[in-house]
Design an enzyme around this catalytic site. Structure first.
Site, mmCIF file in Angstrom:
data_model
loop_
_atom_site.group_PDB
_atom_site.id
_atom_site.type_symbol
_atom_site.label_atom_id
_atom_site.label_comp_id
_atom_site.label_asym_id
_atom_site.label_seq_id
_atom_site.Cartn_x
_atom_site.Cartn_y
_atom_site.Cartn_z
ATOM 1 N N ASP A 3 -2.268 -4.839 -0.586
ATOM 2 C CA ASP A 3 -1.824 -6.218 -0.366
ATOM 3 C C ASP A 3 -2.765 -6.543 0.905
ATOM 4 O OD1 ASP A 3 -0.456 -4.708 1.561
ATOM 5 O OD2 ASP A 3 1.450 -5.735 1.203
ATOM 6 N N GLN A 36 0.943 -1.388 -0.029
ATOM 7 C CA GLN A 36 0.062 0.123 0.094
ATOM 8 C C GLN A 36 0.633 1.294 0.026
ATOM 9 O OE1 GLN A 36 -2.755 -1.991 3.251
ATOM 10 N NE2 GLN A 36 -3.663 0.061 2.728
ATOM 11 N N HIS A 37 0.238 2.331 -0.324
ATOM 12 C CA HIS A 37 0.692 3.798 -0.158
ATOM 13 C C HIS A 37 1.979 4.187 -0.913
ATOM 14 C CE1 HIS A 37 -1.715 3.342 3.750
ATOM 15 N NE2 HIS A 37 -0.958 2.349 4.062
#
Ligand SMILES: Nc1ncnc2c1ncn2[C@@H]1O[C@H](COP(=O)(O)OP(=O)(O)O)[C@@H](O)[C@H]1O
Ligand SMILES: O=C(CO)[C@@H](O)[C@H](O)COP(=O)(O)O
Length: 484
Positions: A241, A86-87
């Site tokens: 994920d 992520q991110h």
């Protein structure tokens, strides 16, 4: 739509991809039975020091290598989807090439930008509007860091993507993301489920650079020509994920998963939208249309493996007892929000053994996750089920399992399926083929099945030592760094 999938040779094959921090894994899965037919894996390189960066081209090459390892299944697959860390901030030029390496979720250089954003609007505003109070991990803080520190790179941005979007676009040509992963950017308003135009204007990001947000079960496109996966195979929306693993587990409200990988995460699914102003619980969206309250730590398996190697021990060589409290904040920490902290070891005695110090690192890595567990489960409010689901690379280790049992006092179920993120992505791909719900597919595949280890008496003395040490860890920031 009728389920056409069938098991065994000749059955329909889907591919699930997990592009996480350390590696890319690909599973070829029988869409009927969930049997894993083949597996490929290739490592990533992540920069060390204060930065945590990976060139997105490394993810793409790792995906091609992992696809190569599954042989003929790549060409036979009818659908594929990507779960990704992520991110991360991926900035592309007008030819679709990365302008610079991606800034990863565990890069804490963006902590001052995150703090400034929270200070400006207040934590309650962020929680109510975006579901989360952004920390250094959130994409919005990384974009602000880039504009401040590398304005020329920011000015070259023709597209801004998350890691899984980048791979989905390379596979299909479609500029898309999904509501699960976009909810970790800090610029997607979870109360309205759309990009927040006012915030994007404030941080100087043109909404035209962002991908379209797909809903649950939507298709991104088809695999383009010239790749190891058959041209025309269906490409799912993909997701972050953790959201992929939740799909893979068929998670239901009241059931919590604890994932031990580069990050430690604890999460559940909720019918209620999370909005925690303390910032402990991030209010992510789930890939199936619900919500994914989640707490995440920066120091998990890599930190404990580092301590084992400093002690010259195998990671399983732990010993019980003793008096240490070890907060292994080697990378700073995110939960609690102590981006400038470093590791702290207290309670050493002449009689302390190396195995007890190593056990202390495990305890410290699990402590904050378990502390957040009740808050995560409280978002939906469904009565909590006893057994925690334990997943991620660490779930393969006996010392991790015993630590979670001893510090949680709960039963722990370890799914036999090892790759829940890739399996969740495969579930997303199978949804496109069969028209079933993700939950129905996960249930048929039996993805969460595995032994349940009964609860142990909770080690309250170890938890109390850690709680006493925590304020000291907050004071371990280097001279000159801003206050936490
Ligand atoms: N058998 C094992 N026992 C304990 N830990 C393991 C084992 N195998 C892998 N790991 C740990 O799993 C971690 C990788 O987990 P994974 O979930 O794949 O990470 P990520 O998704 O962040 O790339 C490694 O850092 C390693 O410490
Ligand atoms: O930042 C988060 C969750 O918010 C991390 O969980 C990343 O998504 C990285 O995951 P792993 O590589 O550890 O699986």
């Amino acid at each position: 739509m009728a389920v056409q999938a069938s098991g065994g040779p000749g059955g329909r094959v889907v591919l699930g991809v997990d592009s996480s921090t350390q590696s890319t894994k690909v599973l070829a899965v029988d869409a009927g039975t969930g049997e894993v037919l083949a597996r490929g894996q290739a490592s990533h390189t992540v920069s060390t020091g204060t930065a945590r960066e990976t060139d997105p081209e490394v993810w793409w090459q790792a995906l091609l290598s992992a696809l190569d390892q599954i042989g003929a299944y790549a060409g036979r697959a009818e659908a594929i989807a990507v779960g990704g860390q992520q991110h991360g901030l991926v900035v592309l030029d007008d030819a679709g090439r990365p302008v610079r390496p991606a800034l990863l979720w565990n890069d804490t250089r963006s902590a001052p930008q995150a703090a400034a954003l929270v200070e400006k609007h207040g934590a309650a505003w962020w929680a109510e509007r975006f579901g989360s109070v952004p920390g250094a991990s959130f994409t919005v803080a990384k974009w602000a860091w880039l504009r401040e520190n590398e304005p020329a790179a920011a000015a070259r941005a023709a597209a801004v993507r998350l890691p899984h979007d980048f791979l989905t676009e390379r596979l299909s040509g479609a500029a898309v993301t999904d509501r699960g992963d976009v909810s970790g950017t800090g610029w997607w308003a979870s109360d309205r489920e759309e990009y927040d135009a006012a915030l994007l204007a404030e941080v100087g990001l043109d909404p035209a650079l962002l991908p379209a947000v797909l809903g649950p079960g939507q298709q991104a496109g088809e695999v383009r020509g010239g790749l190891p996966v058959r041209a025309g195979a269906l490409v799912g929306a993909g997701t972050g994920d953790n959201a992929a693993a939740a799909l893979g587990l068929g998670l239901t409200p009241g059931r919590a998963a604890l994932s031990l990988g580069t990050s430690g995460t604890v999460y559940s699914v909720s019918r209620r939208r999370p909005a925690d102003p303390t910032g402990i619980v991030a209010g992510f969206a789930a890939a199936d249309g619900g919500w994914l309250p989640l707490a995440c730590t920066l120091n998990c398996t890599l930190a404990v493996d580092k301590v084992a190697s400093l002690l010259g021990r195998d990671r399983e060589q732990v010993e019980p007892g003793g008096s240490v409290a070890f907060l292994p904040f080697l990378d700073g920490e995110r939960t609690p929000n102590l981006p400038y902290a470093s590791g702290l070891l207290t309670g050493l005695r002449h009689e302390t053994t190396a195995g007890q110090v190593l056990q202390g690192a495990y305890d410290g890595a699990v402590y904050a996750l378990l502390a957040a567990l009740d808050q995560v489960l409280a978002v939906d409010g469904e009565e909590a089920e006893e057994a925690l689901l334990l997943i991620g690379g660490g779930a393969r280790g006996a010392a991790w399992l015993e630590t979670v049992r001893r510090l949680s006092g709960r039963a722990v179920q370890v799914p036999r399926a090892a790759e829940l993120v890739a399996l969740g992505a495969a579930v997303q791909a199978a949804v496109l083929l069969t028209g079933e719900s993700a939950a129905a597919i996960a249930a048929r595949w039996g993805t969460a099945d595995g032994p349940v280890h009964p609860p142990l008496p909770r080690d309250d003395a170890a938890l109390a030592r850690l709680s006493t040490a925590l304020p000291l860890a907050a004071a371990t920031r280097p001279a000159g760094s801003p206050p936490h």
